[in-house]
Design an enzyme around this catalytic site. Structure first.
Site, PDB file in Angstrom:
ATOM      1  N   ASP A 173       0.906  -1.079  -0.041  1.00 13.23           N
ATOM      2  CA  ASP A 173      -0.130   0.119  -0.004  1.00 13.23           C
ATOM      3  C   ASP A 173       0.867   1.266   0.096  1.00 13.23           C
ATOM      4  O   ASP A 173       1.618   1.324  -0.926  1.00 13.23           O
ATOM      5  CB  ASP A 173      -0.970  -0.231   1.153  1.00 13.23           C
ATOM      6  CG  ASP A 173      -1.807   1.123   0.955  1.00 13.23           C
ATOM      7  OD1 ASP A 173      -2.955   0.830   0.310  1.00 13.23           O
ATOM      8  OD2 ASP A 173      -1.916   2.116   2.029  1.00 13.23           O
ATOM      9  N   TYR A 229      -1.627  11.579   1.535  1.00  5.90           N
ATOM     10  CA  TYR A 229      -2.507  11.718   0.392  1.00  5.90           C
ATOM     11  C   TYR A 229      -2.728  13.231  -0.102  1.00  5.90           C
ATOM     12  O   TYR A 229      -2.716  13.301  -1.333  1.00  5.90           O
ATOM     13  CB  TYR A 229      -4.023  11.195   0.568  1.00  5.90           C
ATOM     14  CG  TYR A 229      -4.200   9.715   0.796  1.00  5.90           C
ATOM     15  CD1 TYR A 229      -4.394   8.909  -0.220  1.00  5.90           C
ATOM     16  CD2 TYR A 229      -4.106   9.281   2.139  1.00  5.90           C
ATOM     17  CE1 TYR A 229      -4.429   7.645  -0.044  1.00  5.90           C
ATOM     18  CE2 TYR A 229      -4.199   7.794   2.459  1.00  5.90           C
ATOM     19  CZ  TYR A 229      -4.498   6.932   1.342  1.00  5.90           C
ATOM     20  OH  TYR A 229      -4.587   5.628   1.445  1.00  5.90           O
ATOM     21  N   HIS A 255      -7.057  -6.795  -0.500  1.00  4.59           N
ATOM     22  CA  HIS A 255      -5.731  -5.662  -0.491  1.00  4.59           C
ATOM     23  C   HIS A 255      -4.822  -6.063   0.656  1.00  4.59           C
ATOM     24  O   HIS A 255      -3.960  -5.641   0.589  1.00  4.59           O
ATOM     25  CB  HIS A 255      -6.705  -4.225  -0.165  1.00  4.59           C
ATOM     26  CG  HIS A 255      -5.693  -3.271  -0.151  1.00  4.59           C
ATOM     27  ND1 HIS A 255      -5.134  -2.546  -1.183  1.00  4.59           N
ATOM     28  CD2 HIS A 255      -5.232  -2.433   1.027  1.00  4.59           C
ATOM     29  CE1 HIS A 255      -4.140  -1.663  -0.897  1.00  4.59           C
ATOM     30  NE2 HIS A 255      -4.145  -1.546   0.291  1.00  4.59           N
TER      31      HIS A 255
END
Length: 352
Positions: free
Chosen positions: A164, A276, A332
């Site tokens: 990730d 982010y 994930h």
């Protein structure tokens, strides 16, 4: 042209972020009406570290202070110091504990080190806290952390393992510092030269990435993460869509360990979200012709609800020595969902 393109990109990002923010605000109001403001805004500060984080079988806790940033980094290490370094970088919303299975599996062959990344868990976060601290979480800052961490641990190179957001950092680190990466293993994260183009041409992936735009807004993402005592984490790890597919892959105690990362006294909860913010607020880089020169293994759980399998296609154009291994039925969180399968794939590839 480059400046104009950046202006258009920023404006577009804010339009999309505002759209998703409006939808989320509507959702928030409904939840507050249904369950009450006390339940929505209520969350528990975790004073004590969950016992599973002090499991001696996982290794020993350590701290190093990096030179350029002055930040104190926390890590857990397993294996003898004279063995080669395997450095494991976690993602969002995780901490070093997401590598618990790998710490135990590879300690006989490597010095396995799993740090809390910048601003996560017991690793310090740079000032200022909150939304306006986002420039301190650019990929260049994060890759420099890895470089200095390798040096602080007493090594000149490593086998780099990442998932990730850790994978975002690992890809860039392998591109910028090929001399410091012997082998690269990435899990459920595409090469940076693929992701933006794929999302622009696949609306299904664009929809899956809605949260990346939402996180560009101030204060609202932080409120959502903390709401209902970090219920977001339950949905991430144990929810029907995004969560692990194997029952009890993440136990209630494991979940509490991840909550502790975001609910410790004095924690900067904006730090993880600022990853982010920094990613979308800074101009994109051209990856045309950029190669990862070290042998690279990509492991991908094919039931990832956030990232489509199609993101793996074309990676060999950027990585000449490339191996792709799918893990059928895994989410994930592939290294937690199917640790035995993932460890077996890693072990066979590392021996080859």
């Amino acid at each position: 042209m480059g400046f104009l393109r950046n202006i258009v990109q920023v404006a577009t990002t804010w339009v999309i972020a505002s759209f998703y923010g409006s939808l989320v605000l509507f959702y928030v109001v409904l939840r507050i009406i249904r369950r009450g403001p006390r339940a929505f805004f209520g969350y528990k500060v975790r004073q004590d570290r969950p016992k599973c984080l002090d499991d001696p079988e996982l290794g020993t806790h350590g701290y190093v202070r990096l030179k350029s940033s002055g930040l104190r980094f926390h890590y857990v290490a397993a294996g003898e110091r004279d063995k080669p370094l395997m450095l494991c970088l976690h993602g969002f919303p995780e901490c070093w504990y997401s590598w618990r299975h790998q710490l135990k599996a590879f300690r006989n062959s490597y010095r396995v080190v799993a740090p809390d990344l910048r601003g996560y868990g017991e690793t310090e976060s740079p000032q200022p806290f909150g939304y306006w601290g986002w420039p301190n979480f650019s990929v260049s800052h994060l890759t420099n952390d890895v470089r200095e961490l390798i040096e602080a641990l007493g090594y000149s190179s490593c086998t780099l393992v990442a998932h990730d957001w850790g994978g975002v950092v690992a890809w860039q680190f392998a591109i910028d510092h090929p001399d410091l990466v012997d082998k690269l293993i990435v899990m459920n994260i595409p090469h940076p030269g693929i992701f933006a183009k794929y999302m622009a041409t696949h609306f299904s992936q664009f929809r899956r990435s809605w949260y990346m735009f939402l996180y560009q807004l101030p204060w609202l993402p932080e409120i959502l993460v903390k709401s209902f005592d970090f219920q977001m984490m339950y949905g991430a790890f144990k929810g029907k869509d995004m969560g692990c597919k194997r029952r009890d892959a993440v136990t209630e105690e494991d979940l509490e360990a991840f909550k502790y990362t975001f609910a410790r006294p004095g924690v900067n909860i904006s730090a993880a979200i600022n990853y982010y913010r920094a990613m979308l607020k800074q101009p994109p880089r051209s990856y045309k012709g950029t190669k990862v020169t070290c042998p690279t293994l990509m492991i991908w759980g094919d039931q990832d609800a956030a990232l489509e399998v199609g993101l793996t296609e074309g990676t060999d154009k950027f990585v000449p020595d490339f191996t792709l291994k799918m893990v059928p039925g895994a989410s994930h969180w592939v290294q937690q969902d199917q640790p035995q399968v993932v460890n077996g794939i890693m072990r066979d590839w590392l021996k080859a």
